[in-house]
Design a protein around this motif. Sequence first.
Motif: not given
Length: 430
Positions: A127-132, A135-142, A144-148
Amino acid sequence: MTQKLINRASELPARGPLNEEGREILLSLKNVDITFGKGDNAVKAVKNASFDIYKGETFSLVGESGSGKTTIGRAVIRVNPCAAGEIDYKGVRISGKISKALDREVIRNIQMVFQDPAACLNERATVDYIISEGLYNFHLFENEADRVKKVETMIEEVGLLPEHLTRYPHEFSGGQRQRIGLARAMIMEPELVIADEPISALDVSIRAQVLNLMKKFQKEREITYLFIAHDLSIVRFISDRIAVIYKGDIVEIADTEELFDYPLHPYTRSLISAIPIPDPKLEKHKALFTYDPSVHDYSTDKPQMTDIGHNHFVYGNSKEIEEYKAQREAGVPLKSITILDEGEEAPSSVNDNAVVDEDFLQTPIHDTGSIWLAVLCFFLAPLGIIATLMFKKRRHFRNYKMCRTGTIAGFCVLGAIILLFLIFLLMSVL
Ligand SMILES: Nc1ncnc2c1ncn2[C@@H]1O[C@H](COP(=O)(O)OP(=O)(O)OP(=O)(O)O)[C@@H](O)[C@H]1O
């Protein structure tokens, strides 16, 4: 920072164009045709579809299976190409050939939620990967801590727990999987969400939860929904406006209550008549209004979508449009449902000018079956008889049952008291 970079490079304006009433038009379909196949095998799945969706509203597209609803949704996200016409997002054309940068913005801004969450979630991914993934495709996090943090916040927003993130989709119920689907879409911070029958595959008990969740997101984030459904009952309480589609033609568009009060196109009326009535007795005696497309003679007088006022658009030829306008201007809500009397034959056709009588449409509001009716009839049993007969005549079956129960109970107790009184009287005399 990442967000700022994306905004700076935006191909889209911050706001869409305004209509005459000052409402922001987020999405606009202009004379869109969508065709599958070529030559003799070509299927025109959508014909000359035109409508606007305003920012922050829920716009529903309703029609039977195969009418072209999903085809329109997929054209908006650029999966289905338009054979004619164009689709504009915030006033910018997004159909046909567009720049790569605009394409990426469209993918990010317009998210889709599907009917069958089991089929659209990658079963091998957590589920973590599905939701992320977005975010990965569009680099929408600063970092790893921000993504989590983003993913954990989102999973909680859809009513699941951070510990669910390490699990796989098959470990969840249908309702939970739909929540994961919503989380995957919402984490992209979209402005428009196309929800294609998002609750049709769910248990009835779960449906309201998912709808409430969607409503919550709409309220908090001003999300605009294009909601696709095959029956009107689902969309009535969530839609601001509804478009009805029949075999690729949009036949009516109106504000929700306007559409239910004045369903002018006969196909819309047939959809309303198909909505199940929550009372089995009424449902049993309901005459279904079936749509017969042969009632239209479009051989010379060609039909078109026409604004008949009241923000209401109907598809018809000039003769039909005149009739629709006259019906609307009469200002008397139209009847879509006929309840037959015991033994009465269902009419083969329905009177177009019929007017709502003591109608079913009022039944859910007034026919509450309140327990207080039973209590009153219990203490005032003779009056209970009148109330029982009155409700029966008006076909308020829930109220009728309550009054009947209260009256019978009242008379039973009264009879028992009289009997006891007579027994004591006899005993004291003898
Ligand atoms: N990829 C495709 N190739 C050929 N025909 C297609 C394709 N996708 C859809 N169609 C046809 O287009 C028409 C509209 O299909 P669409 O899936 O949009 O209907 P729908 O209203 O969403 O129905 P449902 O509620 O069953 O999903 C149907 O006749 C369908 O067979």
